[in-house]
Scaffold this motif. Sequence first.
Motif, PDB file in Angstrom:
ATOM      1  N   GLY B  12       0.772  -1.235   0.000  1.00  0.00           N
ATOM      2  CA  GLY B  12       0.000   0.000   0.000  1.00  0.00           C
ATOM      3  C   GLY B  12       0.803   1.285   0.000  1.00  0.00           C
ATOM      4  O   GLY B  12       0.237   2.376   0.001  1.00  0.00           O
ATOM      5  N   VAL B  41      -0.895   0.806  -8.144  1.00  0.00           N
ATOM      6  CA  VAL B  41      -1.750  -0.345  -7.832  1.00  0.00           C
ATOM      7  C   VAL B  41      -1.898  -0.511  -6.315  1.00  0.00           C
ATOM      8  O   VAL B  41      -0.906  -0.682  -5.611  1.00  0.00           O
ATOM      9  CB  VAL B  41      -1.174  -1.634  -8.449  1.00  0.00           C
ATOM     10  N   ASN B  42      -3.109  -0.421  -5.851  1.00  0.00           N
ATOM     11  CA  ASN B  42      -3.428  -0.618  -4.441  1.00  0.00           C
ATOM     12  C   ASN B  42      -2.588   0.252  -3.503  1.00  0.00           C
ATOM     13  O   ASN B  42      -2.086  -0.211  -2.479  1.00  0.00           O
ATOM     14  CB  ASN B  42      -3.289  -2.092  -4.044  1.00  0.00           C
ATOM     15  N   GLU B  44      -2.694   3.387  -0.977  1.00  0.00           N
ATOM     16  CA  GLU B  44      -3.724   4.099  -0.217  1.00  0.00           C
ATOM     17  C   GLU B  44      -3.747   5.584  -0.563  1.00  0.00           C
ATOM     18  O   GLU B  44      -4.771   6.144  -0.895  1.00  0.00           O
ATOM     19  CB  GLU B  44      -3.469   3.934   1.296  1.00  0.00           C
ATOM     20  N   SER B  59      -5.368   5.339 -10.409  1.00  0.00           N
ATOM     21  CA  SER B  59      -5.269   4.561  -9.188  1.00  0.00           C
ATOM     22  C   SER B  59      -6.111   3.303  -9.328  1.00  0.00           C
ATOM     23  O   SER B  59      -7.332   3.356  -9.448  1.00  0.00           O
ATOM     24  CB  SER B  59      -5.747   5.437  -8.024  1.00  0.00           C
ATOM     25  N   LYS B  61      -7.449  -0.149  -7.788  1.00  0.00           N
ATOM     26  CA  LYS B  61      -7.624  -0.834  -6.502  1.00  0.00           C
ATOM     27  C   LYS B  61      -8.380  -2.128  -6.752  1.00  0.00           C
ATOM     28  O   LYS B  61      -9.525  -2.113  -7.213  1.00  0.00           O
ATOM     29  CB  LYS B  61      -8.388   0.070  -5.523  1.00  0.00           C
ATOM     30  N   ASN B  62      -7.697  -3.202  -6.495  1.00  0.00           N
ATOM     31  CA  ASN B  62      -8.307  -4.513  -6.703  1.00  0.00           C
ATOM     32  C   ASN B  62      -7.535  -5.538  -5.883  1.00  0.00           C
ATOM     33  O   ASN B  62      -6.330  -5.699  -6.071  1.00  0.00           O
ATOM     34  CB  ASN B  62      -8.244  -4.862  -8.201  1.00  0.00           C
ATOM     35  N   PRO B  63      -8.216  -6.218  -4.960  1.00  0.00           N
ATOM     36  CA  PRO B  63      -7.496  -7.158  -4.075  1.00  0.00           C
ATOM     37  C   PRO B  63      -6.772  -8.268  -4.840  1.00  0.00           C
ATOM     38  O   PRO B  63      -5.786  -8.816  -4.352  1.00  0.00           O
ATOM     39  CB  PRO B  63      -8.595  -7.737  -3.172  1.00  0.00           C
ATOM     40  N   ASP B  66      -3.119  -7.707  -5.124  1.00  0.00           N
ATOM     41  CA  ASP B  66      -2.253  -7.692  -3.937  1.00  0.00           C
ATOM     42  C   ASP B  66      -1.051  -8.600  -4.133  1.00  0.00           C
ATOM     43  O   ASP B  66       0.014  -8.352  -3.594  1.00  0.00           O
ATOM     44  CB  ASP B  66      -3.036  -8.130  -2.688  1.00  0.00           C
TER      45      ASP B  66
END
Lengths: 248, 319
Positions: B12, B41-42, B44, B59, B61-63, B66
């Motif tokens: 993050g 990517v991911n 915060e 930006s 955001k996609n789990p 991770d």
Amino acid sequence: MKILVCISHVPDTTSKINFTDNDTKFDANGVQFVINPNDEFGLTRAMWFKEKQGANVTVVNVGGAETEPTLRKALAIGADAAIRVNTAATDGFSVAKQLANVVKEGGYDLVIAGRESIDYNGGMVPGMIAGLVDSNFVNNCIGLEIEGTTVKAVREIDGGKETLTTELPLVIGGQKGLVEESDLKIPNMRGIMMARQKPLTVVEPVEAIAETNATKFEKPAPKGAVKLVSADNLDELVNLLHNEAKVI
Amino acid sequence: MSVLVYTESEQGKFKKVAFEVASYAKAVADQLGTSVTAVAVNVEDTSALANYGVDKVLSVKNPVLDVFNAKVYADVIKQAADKESSQVVILSSSANSKYLAPLLAVHLNAGYASNVVALPSNTSPFTVKRTAFTNKAFEFMQINTAIKIIGLSNNSFGLVESSGNATSEAFSPSITESGIKVESVDKVTGKVAIADADIVVSGGRGLKGPENWGMIEELADVLGAATACSKPVSDMGWRPHGEHVGQTGKPVAANLYIAIGISGAIQHLAGINASKVKVVINIDPEAPFFKAADYGVVGDAFEVVPNLIEKLKAFKAQQ
Ligand SMILES: Cc1cc2nc3c(=O)[nH]c(=O)nc-3n(C[C@H](O)[C@H](O)[C@H](O)COP(=O)(O)OP(=O)(O)OC[C@H]3O[C@@H](n4cnc5c(N)ncnc54)[C@H](O)[C@@H]3O)c2cc1C
Ligand SMILES: Nc1ncnc2c1ncn2[C@@H]1O[C@H](COP(=O)(O)O)[C@@H](O)[C@H]1O
């Protein structure tokens, strides 16, 4: 399992690097060429698959006739057959395109290339082959085991390693760790004799347009003399690193 | 049209190298008269990118992201490049970026130059300077495709601050099937990775045995440095393979490289020569490393290193 090992033919690690033609071409004069060290690890791993799992191993190079001794050496180490794609290796992309064609034509399950070649250090050929033939790809590969079509691979990452599972067909960018240094194979007399009987097929290139080209080379500027600091005066070293070099 | 830069992160947060590639992207964009878009990517909080010249942040955001996956990441960056009609895509030289770059190059039909050490010397034809022959030479490489990918060598450009405002935009690329599953990640915690390090402390066969690495680790600790070693040291199993640096090991492009009990063989030097400042500590004044170093101490490592640790501790205490 059919394995293709990509062999890049590179100046020996101790070579002095010089250029000719107004610094536009590498000067091969007096240079000893060897199998790219990263490929040597891959080739040795391929020999393991051959001995333990009955894999068939072909080695390939994209280059002129001058690379054939390097391919013969790979045959002497134990590869079953060699292919030379008869064209000068210009850029990473065009080499990858030739190799991708060899992969498609030969229906290889596993393609072992090196993380990078120690001459042009492109670090791109294996990934580009994988992209072109649409197979799985593991770079910086330091461990590889295969059962059927299931692959367990270990990849070196910054500050550690990662264990992955995937399926054949697969391309890897291999490096030291794939086998131990002490397991690297040196051709013996019998291997050298047998290599003479093994097929080395020369194939003509497919059309591939280079995306990049080297316009000029330059050698690093000569280094100034080292500043010696007495072992009794290490405060001075700390001082120089802080105030002069500004690195601490 | 814009210059696209992939700004890497970990848990993050941006990695330092993200700010270096952003600084470089800004300078390239200035040459081309365009703006900089970053893909994050991911992460915060992406606002820090504005300090390095980024105009716009995509930006993501996609789990699923991770866990790093080269194919999936290459596809995310491709979609960003398509959306922005990017002409130039800039990546770092981290293991992950070098993993995804050739896949991205194929999918964008882009020419890729790795190990680039300077701003383009010319933008038409587009020409960059990169290292070749494992740091024994530089190559000027012309990239002839419409889209160009540059892999920037670590620590070759540095951080350049510039004030500005970066707009942040949520970006939801489609996520492809990857074919590869990460089962486990094995990272030594609390240690600096060689690739991320500003300072690297490296030991050779002159240290006589693995039991003597305590002082190397302590020196690295004091300096916030990564530890490394010469090839025979890892071959003999004194240190893990991941610490082997040189032509056949990891490349080092640190600001400061300290070589202790390392003779300076050509294959070793080739791999570490891109480091800015080199210090050698060796008992033999004839060791070839002295010809390649900036600063040298002729002396017994078993006396010099503990002494140097004390001096550095005193220095740090004053700072
Ligand atoms: C194909 C190939 C690839 C290679 N790739 C690499 C590579 O990537 N990286 C690499 O490192 N090597 C590589 N090598 C090996 C390289 O040639 C050298 O053998 C190696 O770098 C030597 O390691 P060293 O300096 O630790 O050991 P040595 O050469 O044995 O040097 C030890 C040094 O320690 C000094 N010393 C001894 N006692 C003390 C003391 N008390 N205090 C201070 N100094 C002391 C000695 O004076 C000497 O200079 C490669 C070789 C080949 C053939
Ligand atoms: N001309 C070539 N012929 C065969 N394989 C090659 C050639 N060039 C590169 N390779 C393979 O691709 C790897 C990476 O090379 P590079 O992308 O040039 O750094 C090498 O280790 C080889 O396995």
